[in-house]
Enzyme design. Sequence first.
Site, mmCIF file in Angstrom:
data_model
loop_
_atom_site.group_PDB
_atom_site.id
_atom_site.type_symbol
_atom_site.label_atom_id
_atom_site.label_comp_id
_atom_site.label_asym_id
_atom_site.label_seq_id
_atom_site.Cartn_x
_atom_site.Cartn_y
_atom_site.Cartn_z
ATOM 1 N N PHE A 17 8.176 -8.879 12.879
ATOM 2 C CA PHE A 17 6.839 -8.964 13.200
ATOM 3 C C PHE A 17 5.919 -8.388 11.924
ATOM 4 O O PHE A 17 6.809 -7.976 11.210
ATOM 5 C CB PHE A 17 6.201 -8.353 14.463
ATOM 6 N N TYR A 27 9.264 3.542 3.983
ATOM 7 C CA TYR A 27 8.474 3.856 5.001
ATOM 8 C C TYR A 27 8.779 5.576 5.559
ATOM 9 O O TYR A 27 7.728 5.991 6.120
ATOM 10 C CB TYR A 27 8.412 3.180 6.131
HETATM 11 C C1 LIG Z 1 6.443 -2.102 -0.757
HETATM 12 C C2 LIG Z 1 4.941 -2.161 -1.537
HETATM 13 C C3 LIG Z 1 3.900 -2.615 -0.355
HETATM 14 C C4 LIG Z 1 4.405 -0.927 -1.994
HETATM 15 O O1 LIG Z 1 3.291 -0.823 -2.545
HETATM 16 P P1 LIG Z 1 2.582 0.172 -3.631
HETATM 17 O O2 LIG Z 1 1.133 0.346 -3.495
HETATM 18 O O3 LIG Z 1 3.167 -0.243 -4.835
HETATM 19 O O4 LIG Z 1 3.309 1.767 -2.966
HETATM 20 P P2 LIG Z 1 2.616 3.254 -3.420
HETATM 21 O O5 LIG Z 1 2.193 2.990 -4.766
HETATM 22 O O6 LIG Z 1 1.429 3.529 -2.373
HETATM 23 O O7 LIG Z 1 3.974 3.903 -3.545
HETATM 24 C C5 LIG Z 1 4.118 5.095 -2.393
HETATM 25 C C6 LIG Z 1 5.346 5.796 -2.731
HETATM 26 O O8 LIG Z 1 6.511 4.510 -2.356
HETATM 27 C C7 LIG Z 1 7.037 4.419 -3.409
HETATM 28 N N1 LIG Z 1 7.520 3.052 -3.108
HETATM 29 C C8 LIG Z 1 6.584 1.962 -3.088
HETATM 30 N N2 LIG Z 1 7.437 0.779 -3.016
HETATM 31 C C9 LIG Z 1 8.761 0.920 -2.839
HETATM 32 C C10 LIG Z 1 10.068 0.331 -2.908
HETATM 33 N N3 LIG Z 1 9.949 -0.920 -2.713
HETATM 34 N N4 LIG Z 1 11.025 1.032 -3.047
HETATM 35 C C11 LIG Z 1 11.038 2.342 -3.251
HETATM 36 N N5 LIG Z 1 10.114 3.125 -3.414
HETATM 37 C C12 LIG Z 1 8.788 2.342 -3.084
HETATM 38 C C13 LIG Z 1 6.521 4.416 -4.690
HETATM 39 O O9 LIG Z 1 7.275 4.756 -5.810
HETATM 40 C C14 LIG Z 1 5.829 5.817 -4.382
HETATM 41 O O10 LIG Z 1 6.559 7.045 -4.371
HETATM 42 P P3 LIG Z 1 5.909 8.370 -4.513
HETATM 43 O O11 LIG Z 1 5.024 8.666 -3.467
HETATM 44 O O12 LIG Z 1 7.076 9.204 -4.574
HETATM 45 O O13 LIG Z 1 5.182 8.599 -5.947
HETATM 46 C C15 LIG Z 1 4.757 -3.307 -2.807
HETATM 47 O O14 LIG Z 1 5.786 -2.936 -3.448
HETATM 48 C C16 LIG Z 1 4.735 -4.779 -2.188
HETATM 49 O O15 LIG Z 1 4.053 -5.310 -1.751
HETATM 50 N N6 LIG Z 1 6.339 -5.249 -2.198
HETATM 51 C C17 LIG Z 1 6.635 -6.513 -1.593
HETATM 52 C C18 LIG Z 1 6.465 -6.940 -0.377
HETATM 53 C C19 LIG Z 1 7.047 -5.884 0.635
HETATM 54 O O16 LIG Z 1 7.960 -5.636 0.546
HETATM 55 N N7 LIG Z 1 6.278 -5.737 1.587
HETATM 56 C C20 LIG Z 1 6.733 -4.409 2.732
HETATM 57 C C21 LIG Z 1 6.988 -5.496 3.814
HETATM 58 S S1 LIG Z 1 7.506 -4.481 5.060
#
Ligand SMILES: CC(C)(COP(=O)(O)OP(=O)(O)OC[C@H]1O[C@@H](n2cnc3c(N)ncnc32)[C@H](O)[C@@H]1OP(=O)(O)O)[C@@H](O)C(=O)NCCC(=O)NCCS
Length: 413
Positions: free
Chosen positions: A413, A124
């Site tokens: 949350f 984030y």
């Molecule tokens: C975390 C999550 C929501 C990311 O969604 P996503 O659509 O793949 O993310 P994006 O494609 O928009 O990625 C944006 C950037 O964040 C990075 N990123 C995304 N998830 C990441 C992770 N878990 N760790 C490190 N970097 C991450 C991407 O590489 C990308 O980097 P860039 O902008 O330098 O290219 C997804 O992997 C997920 O659902 N994870 C499991 C549930 C979870 O952890 N949810 C968060 C709850 S707080």
Amino acid sequence: MSLEIRTIGDDDLRGWCVAALTGFLNAPTLTDEDLAFRRKDRDPARTWGAYDGGRCVATLRSFAQELTVVGGAPVTADAVSTVTVSPTHRRRGLLTRMMANDLRAAKERGDAVSTLIAAEYPIYGRYGFGPATHTAGWLIDTRRTGLDPRHAVPEGGGRIDFATAEEVRAFGPALHDRFRARTPGAVSRSEQWWLRNTGAVRLSHDPKLDPHHAVYRSPSGEIEGLASYVYEAAFTAGRPDATVRVLRLTATSPAAERALWQFLCSIDWVQRVDTGRRAPDDLLPHFLGDPRAAAIQEIADDLWLRPLDVPRLLEARTYPVAGTLVLQVEDRAGLAGGRFLLEAGPEGATCTPTTRSAGLTLDVGELGALYLGDVPATRLAALGRIDEERPGALTTADTLLHTARRPWCPDMF
Ligand SMILES: CC(C)(COP(=O)(O)OP(=O)(O)OC[C@H]1O[C@@H](n2cnc3c(N)ncnc32)[C@H](O)[C@@H]1OP(=O)(O)O)[C@@H](O)C(=O)NCCC(=O)NCCS
């Protein structure tokens, strides 16, 4: 096929919930009762989904939350939750698009800040969030606490009684409101939160917990504390070997806090107490005769803040002494950046755009990390995350922003 990001309509909630359950590695099923409960808890206008040919493949929602800032004032925050992207659609920018939509909507609504609890640290920061509070957990060896097993608790007066879940629902919200008013970083709880966390409503994926609730009343009869906990009962080699796992312990006075921890550490058959998520500077270890009986298990970042309105945020909190600081806040998303003059003092603060030269230059996420007083600016500068443009500005920032007690958010949350 193009992926559409939009808020959900009336018929979308089931598919949206299935996508969220899948993203959080739960079974992809929900009962009609689950759905009815979630319907009450969701604002469709703040519930975002990504749709691939009609199927929901990503989720994010937000809701209005009161965040306590330094000095005790509540600020309305845009609380971001239920962020998931289906493993079939990850790393295609869906989170980035949903987050941009929600932050823009929050800014237009006039929210001063967004909040979230991050599942993973690296996600984030790129969206302007910074870690503003931390959490710690201890495992207490009750045989080493130095508490006298013959002593009835509480030592300092007052009394402890059990309460039913129904009683907790009656007095709990007011107790929590008193607690959060004195705890920067604490957040409000919805009616649904109380129903779900006291067993009145159990969704199919909720853990099957049936906690005990111990209430502390002061010598004058005021409810000042509540501990909710479960036992993990065991006998090892013929001896009692139980663990108390604390789900939540809320106290509005150090006397209540001391009494409840000493109570939990003095229950017959209990060999260890797992404290769960506490403030990193919790008083707890020092309520014990031997603080080393409490072994730290975890320290982690917890609540993340994303400033959306710098002047409103900085004017909402209090400051211990008078001081002036010019902040150059960088924000790639164009939501909250600018140069701001903070003129602060014990009687209040003003924060206005300025053309004066900056004392500190920092990313908006670093301001999120500083805002509740958890970390000194000097530490972030040493890490290369803040630039001091004028000698003395870091010391001024530390004096104004850093707090003696650390902020704490007990809730997920
Ligand atoms: C975390 C999550 C929501 C990311 O969604 P996503 O659509 O793949 O993310 P994006 O494609 O928009 O990625 C944006 C950037 O964040 C990075 N990123 C995304 N998830 C990441 C992770 N878990 N760790 C490190 N970097 C991450 C991407 O590489 C990308 O980097 P860039 O902008 O330098 O290219 C997804 O992997 C997920 O659902 N994870 C499991 C549930 C979870 O952890 N949810 C968060 C709850 S707080």
